[in-house]
Design a protein around this motif. Sequence first.
Motif, PDB file in Angstrom:
ATOM      1  N   SER A  48       0.813  -1.219   0.000  1.00 13.73           N
ATOM      2  CA  SER A  48       0.000   0.000   0.000  1.00 13.73           C
ATOM      3  C   SER A  48       0.848   1.271   0.000  1.00 13.73           C
ATOM      4  O   SER A  48       0.316   2.372   0.104  1.00 13.73           O
ATOM      5  N   ARG A  49       2.166   1.106  -0.130  1.00 10.31           N
ATOM      6  CA  ARG A  49       3.040   2.282  -0.098  1.00 10.31           C
ATOM      7  C   ARG A  49       2.701   3.317  -1.170  1.00 10.31           C
ATOM      8  O   ARG A  49       2.706   4.521  -0.892  1.00 10.31           O
ATOM      9  N   PRO A  50       2.361   2.904  -2.410  1.00 11.24           N
ATOM     10  CA  PRO A  50       1.988   3.916  -3.406  1.00 11.24           C
ATOM     11  C   PRO A  50       0.763   4.743  -2.983  1.00 11.24           C
ATOM     12  O   PRO A  50       0.715   5.953  -3.245  1.00 11.24           O
ATOM     13  N   ILE A  51      -0.196   4.100  -2.338  1.00  8.77           N
ATOM     14  CA  ILE A  51      -1.376   4.819  -1.850  1.00  8.77           C
ATOM     15  C   ILE A  51      -0.972   5.810  -0.772  1.00  8.77           C
ATOM     16  O   ILE A  51      -1.426   6.964  -0.760  1.00  8.77           O
ATOM     17  N   PHE A  52      -0.096   5.371   0.134  1.00 11.12           N
ATOM     18  CA  PHE A  52       0.360   6.237   1.212  1.00 11.12           C
ATOM     19  C   PHE A  52       1.145   7.422   0.655  1.00 11.12           C
ATOM     20  O   PHE A  52       0.930   8.578   1.044  1.00 11.12           O
ATOM     21  N   ASP A  53       2.056   7.155  -0.290  1.00  9.96           N
ATOM     22  CA  ASP A  53       2.870   8.220  -0.869  1.00  9.96           C
ATOM     23  C   ASP A  53       2.007   9.243  -1.618  1.00  9.96           C
ATOM     24  O   ASP A  53       2.266  10.449  -1.544  1.00  9.96           O
ATOM     25  N   GLU A  54       0.981   8.761  -2.323  1.00 10.15           N
ATOM     26  CA  GLU A  54       0.096   9.684  -3.055  1.00 10.15           C
ATOM     27  C   GLU A  54      -0.635  10.606  -2.090  1.00 10.15           C
ATOM     28  O   GLU A  54      -0.749  11.814  -2.338  1.00 10.15           O
ATOM     29  N   ALA A  55      -1.104  10.053  -0.977  1.00 10.37           N
ATOM     30  CA  ALA A  55      -1.832  10.868   0.003  1.00 10.37           C
ATOM     31  C   ALA A  55      -0.904  11.897   0.647  1.00 10.37           C
ATOM     32  O   ALA A  55      -1.301  13.052   0.881  1.00 10.37           O
ATOM     33  N   LEU A  56       0.341  11.495   0.927  1.00 13.75           N
ATOM     34  CA  LEU A  56       1.299  12.433   1.500  1.00 13.75           C
ATOM     35  C   LEU A  56       1.623  13.556   0.514  1.00 13.75           C
ATOM     36  O   LEU A  56       1.702  14.737   0.895  1.00 13.75           O
ATOM     37  N   SER A  57       1.818  13.195  -0.751  1.00 14.01           N
ATOM     38  CA  SER A  57       2.097  14.198  -1.780  1.00 14.01           C
ATOM     39  C   SER A  57       0.938  15.175  -1.902  1.00 14.01           C
ATOM     40  O   SER A  57       1.149  16.391  -2.021  1.00 14.01           O
ATOM     41  N   TRP A  58      -0.261  14.644  -1.865  1.00 15.50           N
ATOM     42  CA  TRP A  58      -1.462  15.501  -1.915  1.00 15.50           C
ATOM     43  C   TRP A  58      -1.514  16.416  -0.697  1.00 15.50           C
ATOM     44  O   TRP A  58      -1.770  17.612  -0.821  1.00 15.50           O
ATOM     45  N   GLY A  59      -1.220  15.859   0.482  1.00 19.73           N
ATOM     46  CA  GLY A  59      -1.282  16.645   1.711  1.00 19.73           C
ATOM     47  C   GLY A  59      -0.272  17.770   1.740  1.00 19.73           C
ATOM     48  O   GLY A  59      -0.546  18.855   2.264  1.00 19.73           O
ATOM     49  N   ALA A  60       0.907  17.530   1.157  1.00 19.57           N
ATOM     50  CA  ALA A  60       1.958  18.546   1.156  1.00 19.57           C
ATOM     51  C   ALA A  60       1.558  19.778   0.351  1.00 19.57           C
ATOM     52  O   ALA A  60       2.122  20.865   0.546  1.00 19.57           O
ATOM     53  N   LYS A  61       0.563  19.630  -0.523  1.00 24.05           N
ATOM     54  CA  LYS A  61       0.104  20.756  -1.350  1.00 24.05           C
ATOM     55  C   LYS A  61      -1.081  21.501  -0.754  1.00 24.05           C
ATOM     56  O   LYS A  61      -1.524  22.501  -1.314  1.00 24.05           O
ATOM     57  N   GLN A  62      -1.590  21.003   0.378  1.00 28.83           N
ATOM     58  CA  GLN A  62      -2.775  21.611   0.977  1.00 28.83           C
ATOM     59  C   GLN A  62      -2.381  22.753   1.908  1.00 28.83           C
ATOM     60  O   GLN A  62      -1.272  22.799   2.437  1.00 28.83           O
ATOM     61  N   SER A  63      -3.321  23.662   2.106  1.00 26.52           N
ATOM     62  CA  SER A  63      -3.109  24.773   3.032  1.00 26.52           C
ATOM     63  C   SER A  63      -3.996  24.593   4.258  1.00 26.52           C
ATOM     64  O   SER A  63      -4.990  23.870   4.213  1.00 26.52           O
ATOM     65  N   GLY A  64      -3.619  25.230   5.347  1.00 25.31           N
ATOM     66  CA  GLY A  64      -4.372  25.125   6.585  1.00 25.31           C
ATOM     67  C   GLY A  64      -3.467  24.760   7.735  1.00 25.31           C
ATOM     68  O   GLY A  64      -2.239  24.690   7.590  1.00 25.31           O
ATOM     69  N   THR A  65      -4.058  24.510   8.902  1.00 25.98           N
ATOM     70  CA  THR A  65      -3.265  24.123  10.062  1.00 25.98           C
ATOM     71  C   THR A  65      -2.703  22.720   9.855  1.00 25.98           C
ATOM     72  O   THR A  65      -3.250  21.916   9.088  1.00 25.98           O
ATOM     73  N   LYS A  66      -1.630  22.417  10.576  1.00 27.34           N
ATOM     74  CA  LYS A  66      -1.031  21.083  10.478  1.00 27.34           C
ATOM     75  C   LYS A  66      -2.038  20.002  10.871  1.00 27.34           C
ATOM     76  O   LYS A  66      -2.110  18.938  10.250  1.00 27.34           O
ATOM     77  N   GLU A  67      -2.803  20.280  11.915  1.00 30.22           N
ATOM     78  CA  GLU A  67      -3.791  19.296  12.372  1.00 30.22           C
ATOM     79  C   GLU A  67      -4.842  19.031  11.297  1.00 30.22           C
ATOM     80  O   GLU A  67      -5.188  17.871  11.021  1.00 30.22           O
TER      81      GLU A  67
END
Length: 321
Positions: A48-67
Amino acid sequence: MKSKLAQLRTMTKVVADTGDLEAIRELKPYDCTTNPSIVLKAVSAPSSRPIFDEALSWGAKQSGTKEAINNAVADRLAVSIGVSLAAEVPGRVSTEVDADLSFDIERSLERARRIITDYEHRGVDRGRILIKLAATWEGIKAAEILQNEGTDCNLTLVFSLAQAIACADANVFLISPFVGRIMDWHAKATGKTYLPQEDPGVLSVRSIYDYYKSNGIDTIVMGASFRNVGEIEALAGCDRLTIAPPLLQELEVSQGQLERQLSPESVRAVAPISMDEARFRWALNDDAMATEKLADGIRLFAKDLTALRSMVASNLALVEA
């Protein structure tokens, strides 16, 4: 002679209690069901590493609080696992609303609608998804609203007939009575080892099945949380059974005749019971096992959700570094 698993499939829709894609492909269940514990285990697997990496990449582009970003990535992972599972089964995939929202109707509705929107944006129709909610009074009321909006729901952590009746009154699509956890509580309380036919969890599912079928209730009964194949065999014929891969594999290699135990034609007649909030809360309060196991189940799911969010946070920090 066919294996016991093959025989079971002729009388019950078999659901896989796992997020392991390889196990799904091998065992070919009708549906898949997930929860925070299953999602956490799934995203920890190398496959499932590709799924995890995709979600992390997506998250790194989001704005807002860390939480907020951490939580959003955890939410995305749950749906991503669900999308992968939906590609492997002909039926439904259950995706759970956050356990820490189990007593909040409005926030549960907000989360459920976001889950459905996320699936639809990724090409998975809402007809393939079940929104999974804990069978608290608030969870049941949220499910009633969602059902009226055309979103089918799976009410989980069902330990009592009172919960099952309230779910039926809300016209929910499916309930998940937890066979093994009911037995666990009684075994600890009494020190007794139960045979399948006297297993308190098995008897609980049978009582719900009798109530539903004798009163013409369409809500699906899906036994869950099994400790051994004896419990499964004692519920052969139940609408659906969600079974972990080790027990599915044990049934696959088991020979011998599997007798049907439940059928709509042979139910015990049960008079309908009127269930309002006060009666629901009293019945739950009066049942020590149901009260304790419902609370314990919510805590365990919330703990694994927190662990998933922590895993996301630590890995997202590395991506952003």
